[in-house]
Write a protein that holds these residues in place. Structure first.
Motif, PDB file in Angstrom:
ATOM      1  N   ILE A  29       0.838  -1.210   0.000  1.00  0.00           N
ATOM      2  CA  ILE A  29       0.000   0.000   0.000  1.00  0.00           C
ATOM      3  C   ILE A  29       0.870   1.255   0.000  1.00  0.00           C
ATOM      4  O   ILE A  29       1.797   1.390   0.799  1.00  0.00           O
ATOM      5  CB  ILE A  29      -0.960  -0.010   1.213  1.00  0.00           C
ATOM      6  CG1 ILE A  29      -2.022  -1.098   1.030  1.00  0.00           C
ATOM      7  CG2 ILE A  29      -1.627   1.356   1.389  1.00  0.00           C
ATOM      8  CD1 ILE A  29      -2.994  -1.229   2.185  1.00  0.00           C
ATOM      9  N   LYS A  30       0.564   2.176  -0.922  1.00  0.00           N
ATOM     10  CA  LYS A  30       1.384   3.379  -1.084  1.00  0.00           C
ATOM     11  C   LYS A  30       0.672   4.679  -0.685  1.00  0.00           C
ATOM     12  O   LYS A  30       1.285   5.731  -0.650  1.00  0.00           O
ATOM     13  CB  LYS A  30       1.833   3.500  -2.545  1.00  0.00           C
ATOM     14  CG  LYS A  30       2.568   2.284  -3.093  1.00  0.00           C
ATOM     15  CD  LYS A  30       3.831   1.969  -2.308  1.00  0.00           C
ATOM     16  CE  LYS A  30       4.563   0.773  -2.908  1.00  0.00           C
ATOM     17  NZ  LYS A  30       5.719   0.359  -2.076  1.00  0.00           N
ATOM     18  N   ASP A  31      -0.655   4.602  -0.438  1.00  0.00           N
ATOM     19  CA  ASP A  31      -1.370   5.838  -0.095  1.00  0.00           C
ATOM     20  C   ASP A  31      -2.072   5.678   1.257  1.00  0.00           C
ATOM     21  O   ASP A  31      -1.946   4.655   1.925  1.00  0.00           O
ATOM     22  CB  ASP A  31      -2.382   6.198  -1.191  1.00  0.00           C
ATOM     23  CG  ASP A  31      -3.374   5.059  -1.461  1.00  0.00           C
ATOM     24  OD1 ASP A  31      -3.776   4.384  -0.481  1.00  0.00           O
ATOM     25  OD2 ASP A  31      -3.754   4.846  -2.621  1.00  0.00           O
ATOM     26  N   ASP A  32      -2.794   6.725   1.659  1.00  0.00           N
ATOM     27  CA  ASP A  32      -3.471   6.700   2.964  1.00  0.00           C
ATOM     28  C   ASP A  32      -4.990   6.620   2.805  1.00  0.00           C
ATOM     29  O   ASP A  32      -5.738   7.133   3.644  1.00  0.00           O
ATOM     30  CB  ASP A  32      -3.077   7.923   3.803  1.00  0.00           C
ATOM     31  CG  ASP A  32      -3.476   9.236   3.122  1.00  0.00           C
ATOM     32  OD1 ASP A  32      -3.977   9.197   1.976  1.00  0.00           O
ATOM     33  OD2 ASP A  32      -3.284  10.293   3.748  1.00  0.00           O
ATOM     34  N   LYS A  33      -5.434   5.978   1.742  1.00  0.00           N
ATOM     35  CA  LYS A  33      -6.864   5.829   1.504  1.00  0.00           C
ATOM     36  C   LYS A  33      -7.531   5.025   2.617  1.00  0.00           C
ATOM     37  O   LYS A  33      -8.626   5.340   3.057  1.00  0.00           O
ATOM     38  CB  LYS A  33      -7.085   5.139   0.152  1.00  0.00           C
ATOM     39  CG  LYS A  33      -8.523   4.767  -0.154  1.00  0.00           C
ATOM     40  CD  LYS A  33      -8.609   4.037  -1.499  1.00  0.00           C
ATOM     41  CE  LYS A  33     -10.019   3.581  -1.803  1.00  0.00           C
ATOM     42  NZ  LYS A  33     -10.118   2.862  -3.102  1.00  0.00           N
ATOM     43  N   TYR A  34      -6.836   3.964   3.071  1.00  0.00           N
ATOM     44  CA  TYR A  34      -7.390   3.073   4.082  1.00  0.00           C
ATOM     45  C   TYR A  34      -6.734   3.303   5.449  1.00  0.00           C
ATOM     46  O   TYR A  34      -5.585   3.722   5.552  1.00  0.00           O
ATOM     47  CB  TYR A  34      -7.156   1.609   3.705  1.00  0.00           C
ATOM     48  CG  TYR A  34      -7.828   1.149   2.438  1.00  0.00           C
ATOM     49  CD1 TYR A  34      -9.212   0.966   2.390  1.00  0.00           C
ATOM     50  CD2 TYR A  34      -7.089   0.885   1.285  1.00  0.00           C
ATOM     51  CE1 TYR A  34      -9.834   0.533   1.231  1.00  0.00           C
ATOM     52  CE2 TYR A  34      -7.699   0.457   0.120  1.00  0.00           C
ATOM     53  CZ  TYR A  34      -9.070   0.286   0.097  1.00  0.00           C
ATOM     54  OH  TYR A  34      -9.681  -0.146  -1.058  1.00  0.00           O
ATOM     55  N   PHE A  35      -7.501   2.943   6.478  1.00  0.00           N
ATOM     56  CA  PHE A  35      -6.925   2.787   7.809  1.00  0.00           C
ATOM     57  C   PHE A  35      -7.407   1.435   8.322  1.00  0.00           C
ATOM     58  O   PHE A  35      -8.613   1.156   8.336  1.00  0.00           O
ATOM     59  CB  PHE A  35      -7.366   3.893   8.770  1.00  0.00           C
ATOM     60  CG  PHE A  35      -6.630   3.836  10.085  1.00  0.00           C
ATOM     61  CD1 PHE A  35      -5.433   4.514  10.259  1.00  0.00           C
ATOM     62  CD2 PHE A  35      -7.126   3.080  11.144  1.00  0.00           C
ATOM     63  CE1 PHE A  35      -4.738   4.456  11.466  1.00  0.00           C
ATOM     64  CE2 PHE A  35      -6.446   3.013  12.350  1.00  0.00           C
ATOM     65  CZ  PHE A  35      -5.249   3.705  12.508  1.00  0.00           C
TER      66      PHE A  35
ATOM     67  N   LYS B  82       4.931  -4.933  11.605  1.00  0.00           N
ATOM     68  CA  LYS B  82       5.752  -3.843  11.094  1.00  0.00           C
ATOM     69  C   LYS B  82       4.998  -2.548  11.357  1.00  0.00           C
ATOM     70  O   LYS B  82       3.772  -2.539  11.437  1.00  0.00           O
ATOM     71  CB  LYS B  82       6.004  -4.021   9.601  1.00  0.00           C
ATOM     72  CG  LYS B  82       6.756  -5.295   9.230  1.00  0.00           C
ATOM     73  CD  LYS B  82       6.971  -5.375   7.727  1.00  0.00           C
ATOM     74  CE  LYS B  82       7.690  -6.649   7.334  1.00  0.00           C
ATOM     75  NZ  LYS B  82       7.899  -6.730   5.860  1.00  0.00           N
ATOM     76  N   ASN B  83       5.721  -1.473  11.479  1.00  0.00           N
ATOM     77  CA  ASN B  83       5.081  -0.184  11.755  1.00  0.00           C
ATOM     78  C   ASN B  83       4.607   0.469  10.457  1.00  0.00           C
ATOM     79  O   ASN B  83       5.417   0.809   9.593  1.00  0.00           O
ATOM     80  CB  ASN B  83       6.051   0.750  12.488  1.00  0.00           C
ATOM     81  CG  ASN B  83       6.335   0.266  13.898  1.00  0.00           C
ATOM     82  OD1 ASN B  83       5.449  -0.262  14.561  1.00  0.00           O
ATOM     83  ND2 ASN B  83       7.566   0.443  14.346  1.00  0.00           N
ATOM     84  N   TYR B  84       3.299   0.576  10.342  1.00  0.00           N
ATOM     85  CA  TYR B  84       2.696   1.277   9.215  1.00  0.00           C
ATOM     86  C   TYR B  84       1.840   2.414   9.782  1.00  0.00           C
ATOM     87  O   TYR B  84       1.137   2.228  10.781  1.00  0.00           O
ATOM     88  CB  TYR B  84       1.798   0.355   8.393  1.00  0.00           C
ATOM     89  CG  TYR B  84       2.461  -0.917   7.896  1.00  0.00           C
ATOM     90  CD1 TYR B  84       3.166  -0.925   6.693  1.00  0.00           C
ATOM     91  CD2 TYR B  84       2.362  -2.097   8.619  1.00  0.00           C
ATOM     92  CE1 TYR B  84       3.755  -2.092   6.225  1.00  0.00           C
ATOM     93  CE2 TYR B  84       2.944  -3.266   8.160  1.00  0.00           C
ATOM     94  CZ  TYR B  84       3.642  -3.264   6.966  1.00  0.00           C
ATOM     95  OH  TYR B  84       4.225  -4.408   6.507  1.00  0.00           O
ATOM     96  N   SER B  85       1.868   3.552   9.127  1.00  0.00           N
ATOM     97  CA  SER B  85       1.096   4.698   9.616  1.00  0.00           C
ATOM     98  C   SER B  85      -0.402   4.470   9.494  1.00  0.00           C
ATOM     99  O   SER B  85      -1.190   5.134  10.171  1.00  0.00           O
ATOM    100  CB  SER B  85       1.490   5.961   8.830  1.00  0.00           C
ATOM    101  OG  SER B  85       1.188   5.792   7.450  1.00  0.00           O
ATOM    102  N   PHE B  86      -0.807   3.525   8.661  1.00  0.00           N
ATOM    103  CA  PHE B  86      -2.221   3.296   8.382  1.00  0.00           C
ATOM    104  C   PHE B  86      -2.761   2.025   9.047  1.00  0.00           C
ATOM    105  O   PHE B  86      -3.834   1.547   8.686  1.00  0.00           O
ATOM    106  CB  PHE B  86      -2.454   3.220   6.864  1.00  0.00           C
ATOM    107  CG  PHE B  86      -1.528   2.270   6.152  1.00  0.00           C
ATOM    108  CD1 PHE B  86      -1.827   0.918   6.068  1.00  0.00           C
ATOM    109  CD2 PHE B  86      -0.346   2.733   5.592  1.00  0.00           C
ATOM    110  CE1 PHE B  86      -0.964   0.050   5.427  1.00  0.00           C
ATOM    111  CE2 PHE B  86       0.514   1.863   4.940  1.00  0.00           C
ATOM    112  CZ  PHE B  86       0.197   0.503   4.862  1.00  0.00           C
ATOM    113  N   VAL B  87      -2.013   1.487  10.008  1.00  0.00           N
ATOM    114  CA  VAL B  87      -2.445   0.265  10.705  1.00  0.00           C
ATOM    115  C   VAL B  87      -2.360   0.468  12.204  1.00  0.00           C
ATOM    116  O   VAL B  87      -1.367   1.002  12.720  1.00  0.00           O
ATOM    117  CB  VAL B  87      -1.586  -0.956  10.310  1.00  0.00           C
ATOM    118  CG1 VAL B  87      -2.084  -2.222  11.031  1.00  0.00           C
ATOM    119  CG2 VAL B  87      -1.587  -1.177   8.808  1.00  0.00           C
TER     120      VAL B  87
END
Length: 355
Positions: A221-227, A240-245
């Motif tokens: 995933i490359k964008d912030d469409k989802y959380f 792993k640390n993802y800003s959207f998870v």
């Protein structure tokens, strides 16, 4: 139960969320109508044992160590299991008689064997609730002791053909009330309401498979469409640390998130299916193939037939295909079903009619 202003009830159910949360919903419905005293036989160390005292005011909790039957049921190892059940039944019978309840309500699971049998020996009315489309062994075996058997799917009636007419009642699966708004949930996560909230849940025990496949998706995933609000359970996962998870091992109020989510990826547990149907939240169901009699698959088919999602078998899942399906459900219109009667209220009404 006209004229009464209080009710003493014994409850039990397996130690998973699928058994526990419907029971909590029924108890909540009863508490709105009558003063309630509850004796809860919990599965020692399981979810119900950990949360019963938090969720039920002034509950009397009695943990039991009960094992389920081995597969196949004719396994010689079941001799000791049955012997332990008999000893536990005698213990429960004495304890239950001291409590002097009006009735027993069970949501199934192997813990219900000694509890229901003890109740029948002392002449207490027994009420059962089956959450799955294909009933579990416990409810099928114990239905003959019940005054009424409540079912979540009309098709489940076929599995209780040996029970006299009128005892099997279609009610649906009780779902807990939602107390928070979409804005409150999104604010608690620190995200904008324009983003798509996707819940990932492998059931109260977690799912290694869902955890692994979602990591593959997150990596791409490359964008912030989802959380993604990802419930990992007790399964092992190298996060792993993802800003959207946002990861959580467990969330007892997950229904609040499901109610406002744009989509859910989950196993096919009965409570998950009931919550998706009740809240009108679309889902991707990836059933656990080792579930008894493959009931998760059939639970998922019920949801698919309602137009609320898709069932994908585990061996057919790819990260690309799953992400595409997530996108499809998250952009679809919410499909609120016309639920005429609240299942928890309906069951509570039947219990209160008991003389």
């Amino acid at each position: 139960m006209s004229g009464r202003n209080s009710l003493k009830i014994v409850v039990c159910g397996g130690g998973t969320g699928g058994h526990y949360y419907p029971l909590i919903a029924v108890i909540s419905a009863l508490k709105k109508k009558i003063e309630l005293k509850v004796l809860y036989y919990t599965s020692k160390g399981r979810l119900d044992d950990r949360y019963a005292e938090r969720d039920i005011e002034n509950v009397k909790k009695m943990p039991l160590e009960v094992k389920g039957l081995k597969r196949p049921v004719y396994s010689p190892k079941n001799i000791m299991v049955i012997f332990d059940h008999l000893l536990t039944t005698d213990k429960v019978k004495r304890n239950m008689a001291e409590f002097s309840p009006n009735l027993v309500f069970s949501t199934g699971g192997y813990i219900s064997f000694p509890v229901v049998k003890a109740a029948s020996k002392i002449g207490l009315p027994v009420f059962l609730h089956e959450q799955n489309s294909i009933p579990g062994i416990a409810n099928k075996r114990l239905a003959r002791y019940a005054k009424k058997v409540f079912i979540s799917f009309e098709k489940s009636r076929d599995y209780f053909k040996n029970i006299e007419n009128g005892k099997v009642i279609y009610t649906g699966n009780p779902v807990r009330k939602v107390m928070k708004t979409r804005k409150e949930i999104f604010d608690s996560l620190g995200i904008d309401q324009n983003r798509k909230l996707i819940i990932i849940c492998g059931g109260s025990q977690g799912s290694d498979f869902l955890n692994r496949i979602m990591i593959e998706i997150y990596d791409g995933i490359k964008d912030d469409k989802y959380f993604f609000y990802h419930i990992t359970g007790n399964a092992e996962i190298k996060t792993k640390n993802y800003s959207f998870v946002r990861y959580r091992k467990f969330d007892p109020q997950l229904n609040e998130y499901i109610a406002v989510a744009d989509g859910v990826v989950a196993r096919g547990g009965a409570t998950t299916i009931a919550e998706l149907a009740h809240y009108g939240t679309p889902g991707v169901i990836i059933p656990w193939s080792e579930a008894t009699e493959n009931h998760q698959y059939y639970n998922g088919l019920m949801l698919q037939e309602m137009g609320l999602g898709y069932v994908i078998l585990e061996n057919a899942v790819t990260s690309g295909g799953l992400l595409e399906t997530i996108n499809r459900i998250s952009t679809s219109r919410r499909h609120l079903l016309n639920i005429e009667k609240d299942p928890a209220e309906t069951i509570a009404g039947h219990l209160l009619q008991e003389e």
